[in-house]
Scaffold this motif. Structure first.
Motif, mmCIF file in Angstrom:
data_model
loop_
_atom_site.group_PDB
_atom_site.id
_atom_site.type_symbol
_atom_site.label_atom_id
_atom_site.label_comp_id
_atom_site.label_asym_id
_atom_site.label_seq_id
_atom_site.Cartn_x
_atom_site.Cartn_y
_atom_site.Cartn_z
ATOM 1 N N ILE A 130 22.325 67.217 27.287
ATOM 2 C CA ILE A 130 21.665 67.634 28.874
ATOM 3 C C ILE A 130 20.156 66.848 28.709
ATOM 4 C CG2 ILE A 130 20.537 69.370 30.021
ATOM 5 C CD1 ILE A 130 22.601 71.442 28.929
ATOM 6 N N LEU A 175 11.788 68.389 26.584
ATOM 7 C CA LEU A 175 13.167 69.205 27.190
ATOM 8 C C LEU A 175 13.969 69.811 26.052
ATOM 9 C CD1 LEU A 175 13.948 67.867 30.395
ATOM 10 C CD2 LEU A 175 13.394 70.151 29.879
ATOM 11 N N LEU A 192 32.205 76.422 25.001
ATOM 12 C CA LEU A 192 31.442 76.173 26.095
ATOM 13 C C LEU A 192 31.109 74.490 26.201
ATOM 14 C CD1 LEU A 192 28.692 79.116 26.669
ATOM 15 C CD2 LEU A 192 30.373 78.195 28.259
ATOM 16 N N LEU A 252 30.289 73.103 39.975
ATOM 17 C CA LEU A 252 30.997 72.336 39.178
ATOM 18 C C LEU A 252 32.589 72.118 39.686
ATOM 19 C CD1 LEU A 252 29.528 73.146 35.750
ATOM 20 C CD2 LEU A 252 29.063 71.220 37.191
ATOM 21 N N PHE A 276 31.332 70.610 43.955
ATOM 22 C CA PHE A 276 30.202 69.440 44.175
ATOM 23 C C PHE A 276 29.721 69.694 45.386
ATOM 24 C CE2 PHE A 276 32.665 67.920 40.520
ATOM 25 C CZ PHE A 276 31.798 67.769 39.571
ATOM 26 N N TYR A 305 14.865 76.208 32.795
ATOM 27 C CA TYR A 305 15.721 75.831 33.757
ATOM 28 C C TYR A 305 14.952 75.037 35.067
ATOM 29 C CZ TYR A 305 19.008 76.400 37.593
ATOM 30 O OH TYR A 305 19.814 76.134 38.985
ATOM 31 N N LEU A 329 13.758 71.708 33.665
ATOM 32 C CA LEU A 329 14.885 70.690 33.563
ATOM 33 C C LEU A 329 15.202 70.309 35.213
ATOM 34 C CD1 LEU A 329 17.412 69.410 32.128
ATOM 35 C CD2 LEU A 329 18.705 71.560 32.760
ATOM 36 N N SER A 352 12.649 67.473 36.091
ATOM 37 C CA SER A 352 12.662 66.184 35.574
ATOM 38 C C SER A 352 13.797 65.347 35.941
ATOM 39 C CB SER A 352 12.444 66.377 33.981
ATOM 40 O OG SER A 352 13.439 67.155 33.571
ATOM 41 N N ILE A 353 14.419 65.730 36.850
ATOM 42 C CA ILE A 353 15.671 64.822 37.084
ATOM 43 C C ILE A 353 15.406 64.830 38.894
ATOM 44 C CG2 ILE A 353 18.126 64.496 37.467
ATOM 45 C CD1 ILE A 353 18.564 66.606 35.069
ATOM 46 N N LYS A 381 22.931 64.512 40.412
ATOM 47 C CA LYS A 381 22.682 64.610 39.141
ATOM 48 C C LYS A 381 21.734 65.865 38.518
ATOM 49 C CE LYS A 381 20.912 61.840 35.339
ATOM 50 N NZ LYS A 381 20.258 60.522 35.069
ATOM 51 N N ARG A 414 24.130 68.656 39.056
ATOM 52 C CA ARG A 414 25.120 68.999 38.025
ATOM 53 C C ARG A 414 24.830 69.457 36.446
ATOM 54 N NH1 ARG A 414 26.810 63.654 38.147
ATOM 55 N NH2 ARG A 414 25.943 63.460 35.969
ATOM 56 N N ILE A 415 23.713 68.829 36.170
ATOM 57 C CA ILE A 415 23.141 68.725 34.825
ATOM 58 C C ILE A 415 22.568 70.413 34.861
ATOM 59 C CG2 ILE A 415 21.517 68.214 33.074
ATOM 60 C CD1 ILE A 415 22.426 65.443 33.878
ATOM 61 N N VAL A 473 25.151 73.065 34.469
ATOM 62 C CA VAL A 473 25.759 73.063 33.004
ATOM 63 C C VAL A 473 24.847 73.937 32.178
ATOM 64 C CG1 VAL A 473 26.282 71.767 31.011
ATOM 65 C CG2 VAL A 473 26.981 70.810 33.140
ATOM 66 N N TYR A 474 23.598 73.697 32.184
ATOM 67 C CA TYR A 474 22.554 74.353 31.371
ATOM 68 C C TYR A 474 22.505 75.880 32.075
ATOM 69 C CZ TYR A 474 18.246 76.025 29.140
ATOM 70 O OH TYR A 474 17.495 76.485 28.222
ATOM 71 N N ILE A 510 25.008 77.936 33.078
ATOM 72 C CA ILE A 510 26.156 78.499 32.585
ATOM 73 C C ILE A 510 26.172 78.650 30.958
ATOM 74 C CG2 ILE A 510 28.649 78.231 32.241
ATOM 75 C CD1 ILE A 510 28.979 76.404 34.699
ATOM 76 N N PHE A 511 25.557 77.489 30.481
ATOM 77 C CA PHE A 511 25.392 77.530 28.808
ATOM 78 C C PHE A 511 24.337 78.799 28.521
ATOM 79 C CE2 PHE A 511 24.666 75.241 24.849
ATOM 80 C CZ PHE A 511 25.931 75.495 24.503
#
Lengths: 218, 225
Positions: A149, A159, A207, B64, B67, B128, B131, B134-135, B140, B143-144, B147-148, B150-151
């Motif tokens: 990630i 990060l 996961l 996910l 989209f 979160y 994160l 920073s994108i 993108k 999407r990223i 994922v974080y 859910i994790f």
């Protein structure tokens, strides 16, 4: 199919690691010097709680440093090449397995140096080593996913730490509890914590298996 | 009006809990005394936080699958509303701590597995947002961060629901402490407590819908320019 892919990818990782040995040497030296700095600051640790906590904190930071580079060093071109050859599941599983191998070596070295300098309070070796092994695997699977990630962002080293610390806490607390039991040398193993640790490892790997494909493509 | 009845319900319920919560009779208990009224405000915050963060998780999974950037907007706004309720939960809990467990020492924070869980929840969602920040690219980022999200939510549920049952806690219902519902959440308290939960969850959903609408408008003007 998946297994042959994983086999080749792990072989690739090991070959790459051995090709520039200074990266591996850097991580191992990181552990040794961190332990030595702690030794100079603490001298001798008698309290089992402090011994245990310091050990896991050193291992935690060393693991983050060891795994942070696992996706950052992969260039876009290399990923694109892999994309045409193998499945994303093979990539994440091979990275997890390779990193857990790396972390097992790292934690064994950490334990050795730590016992030489700071002292060794462990009474129940089988339990401690089992905890260390399961912990290495758990750390590796969680941090590999987080590094995948973090590699997608612009400031990935900061990060890596802030994303992984809070989600590592459940794992770390179970590990600290189990290794404390091993240090105290309890008569009976507390199986419920081992079950939770295994359960956590299974969750993290599944996961990663499910979610990595969304991280992979650009 | 037909679609907005739940907003009226939320306001009525929360107003009712504020008035009834301070005026109705509560059981006299040692240590908590009158501070037991904080139950009507502190506990619904956590229920609301978990519910709203679940909405966030749900929309991350939906993103996910399809989209669709709208799901990402809902997921991120739900995470920020959830964080707000988490902060409110910590604040109300901290005041309660000060006058019960920490009375002699004057502490605002005690070492307890549930408090640590609350702090970790906030750390996860602050991470979160960093994160997300920073994108730059929209798809993108969506999407990223999905994922974080859910994790992180799965690890959080492990921390909040499984570990406290294995260790001692100062909170009722853990480590041999009987739960409120067993003996002291009497029928008068239930009459306030349940509407409080429903009311606060509805208010959170209302805040969420407003935030989603403003975010959509912001992006729309961004595209028009």
């Amino acid at each position: 199919m998946l297994f042959t892919q994983i086999k080749y990818l792990i072989a690739k990782e090991i070959k790459l690691e051995l090709r520039n040995k200074y990266a591996l040497g850097g991580i191992l030296l990181y552990v040794v010097s961190t332990v030595f700095v702690s030794y100079l600051s603490f001298k001798n640790i008698i309290s089992p709680t402090v011994w245990n906590a310091l050990f896991w904190i050193i291992l935690l930071f060393a693991s983050i440093n060891a795994i942070a580079k696992s996706f950052i060093t992969d260039t876009k071109g290399k990923m694109l090449y892999l994309y045409t050859l193998v499945s994303p599941q093979a990539v994440i599983l091979s990275k997890i397995l390779y990193n857990s191998l790396l972390l097992t070596v790292l934690s064994a070295l950490c334990l050795l140096v730590y016992s030489i300098f700071i002292g060794n309070l462990i009474q129940d070796y089988p339990l401690f080593l089992l905890t260390l092994l399961l912990g290495s695997f758990g750390f590796s699977s969680l941090l590999t996913m987080v590094s995948a990630i973090a590699a997608k962002t612009s400031n990935n080293f900061t990060l890596m730490a802030i994303l992984s610390f809070p989600i590592m806490m459940p794992l770390l607390m179970v590990l600290i509890k189990l290794s404390k039991n091993a240090i105290d040398g309890l008569q009976k193993w507390d199986v419920s914590y081992l079950v939770v640790l295994l359960f956590l490892n299974v969750i993290i790997v599944s996961l990663s298996y499910l979610l990595f494909r969304y991280l992979w493509r650009e | 009006m037909k679609n907005n009845w739940w907003k009226i319900v939320s306001v009525v319920f929360v107003l009712y809990t504020i008035i009834a919560g301070f005026l109705l009779k509560v059981p006299a208990l040692a240590m908590v005394h009158e501070s037991i009224r904080n139950l009507y405000f502190h506990v619904p915050m956590w229920f609301t936080m978990i519910a709203i963060l679940f909405v966030s998780l749900w929309h991350s999974i939906k993103y996910l699958y399809k989209f669709d950037i709208k799901s990402d907007i809902v997921a991120s706004q739900a995470a920020s509303v959830g964080t707000l309720f988490g902060i409110l939960g910590i604040a109300t809990g901290s005041i309660w701590t000060r006058y019960t467990w920490g009375e002699s020492s004057g502490l605002w924070w005690v070492n307890d597995v549930k408090l640590n869980g609350a702090a970790i929840t906030l750390l996860i969602y602050f991470a979160y947002f960093i994160l997300r920040g920073s994108i730059d690219e929209e798809q993108k980022r969506a999407r990223i961060s999905a994922v974080y999200n859910i994790f992180a939510y799965v690890m959080l549920i492990v921390f909040l629901l499984i570990l406290p049952r294995m260790t001692d806690s100062l909170h009722p219902g853990n480590g041999g402490n009987p739960g409120f519902s067993k003996y002291d959440l009497d029928k008068y308290m239930r009459m306030v407590f349940y509407p409080a939960i429903i009311g606060w969850i509805l208010i959170a959903i209302w805040i969420l819908t407003l935030r989603v609408r403003t975010e959509k408008l912001k992006r729309k003007t961004l595209f028009d320019d």
